[in-house]
Motif scaffolding. Sequence first.
Motif, short mmCIF file in Angstrom:
data_model
loop_
_atom_site.label_atom_id
_atom_site.label_comp_id
_atom_site.label_asym_id
_atom_site.label_seq_id
_atom_site.Cartn_x
_atom_site.Cartn_y
_atom_site.Cartn_z
N TYR A 28 7.77 0.28 -0.09
CA TYR A 28 6.91 -0.87 0.19
C TYR A 28 6.09 -0.65 1.45
O TYR A 28 4.87 -0.90 1.48
N GLU A 29 6.73 -0.15 2.49
CA GLU A 29 6.03 0.07 3.75
C GLU A 29 4.95 1.14 3.63
O GLU A 29 3.86 1.01 4.19
N LYS A 30 5.25 2.21 2.88
CA LYS A 30 4.28 3.30 2.75
C LYS A 30 3.10 2.93 1.86
O LYS A 30 1.97 3.36 2.10
N ILE A 31 3.34 2.13 0.83
CA ILE A 31 2.29 1.80 -0.13
C ILE A 31 1.55 0.53 0.26
O ILE A 31 0.31 0.49 0.23
N ASP B 45 2.20 -4.52 7.51
CA ASP B 45 1.71 -5.89 7.71
C ASP B 45 1.45 -6.64 6.42
O ASP B 45 0.91 -7.75 6.44
N ALA B 46 1.83 -6.07 5.29
CA ALA B 46 1.56 -6.72 4.01
C ALA B 46 2.41 -7.97 3.84
O ALA B 46 3.53 -8.06 4.35
N GLU B 47 1.83 -8.94 3.14
CA GLU B 47 2.56 -10.18 2.88
C GLU B 47 3.29 -10.03 1.55
O GLU B 47 2.68 -9.83 0.51
N GLY B 48 4.59 -10.10 1.58
CA GLY B 48 5.40 -9.91 0.39
C GLY B 48 6.71 -9.26 0.77
O GLY B 48 7.08 -9.21 1.95
#
Length: 232
Positions: free
Chosen positions: A181-184, A188-191
Amino acid sequence: MGKILIIDDEEDLVALLKDSLERKGHTVLTAYDGAKGAELARQQPELIILDIMMPGMDGYEVCRKIRDIVLCPIIFLSAKQSEADKIKGLALGGDDYVAKPFGLKELLARVEAHLRREKRAIFLNDAGKRVLLHFKNLTIDLKSRRIYIHNEEIMFTKREFEIIELLSLHPGQVFSKEQIYEKIWGYDAEGDCSTVTEHVKNIRAKLAEFDHDTEYISTVWGIGYRFNRIIQ
């Protein structure tokens, strides 16, 4: 050694080339007409020797038919020696053009040169980065961002492709859902990482539709996912 496909309606010539290439340790597929050659090309040879002047489907048409699904070098053979004919062959996606009659040693040398070059190109581009990855029936073209199984293109979303790219570039390595999740998606992504589960589920379903006998991505319970090292 490589798998080489010869497409030529001159049976004596095909027999000579097949014998010479097999003595060098190559596996050789043969076809005496364009239709059969296009069919055998789906077996993903490392190189194709293709005659132009054949009855029915000529070499130009064969090249046009297979070029989008075959990534290997194509060497044209032809009695046509005009510059226009050579340009046409190369424009259609050919990599080399050898005029008949030709010296056997020269043709074999060109075959070996193309195979060496292709072996390097399978893994590296000019910047030293991988461009093509092969896992059994699966081919991942990192440059064009396309994925094929049995030469059939599979359509993936941007995120799905990025997950496949991340895992396939590190076969055997386990990535947690959080790492993916962090790499893709980015820090700072919401989810949350539950979206990774859904994306991997979709990826597996698409891969299984084309190759239900092979597990390309495995779940490592309690940790995450791993792309399997599968060599054909």
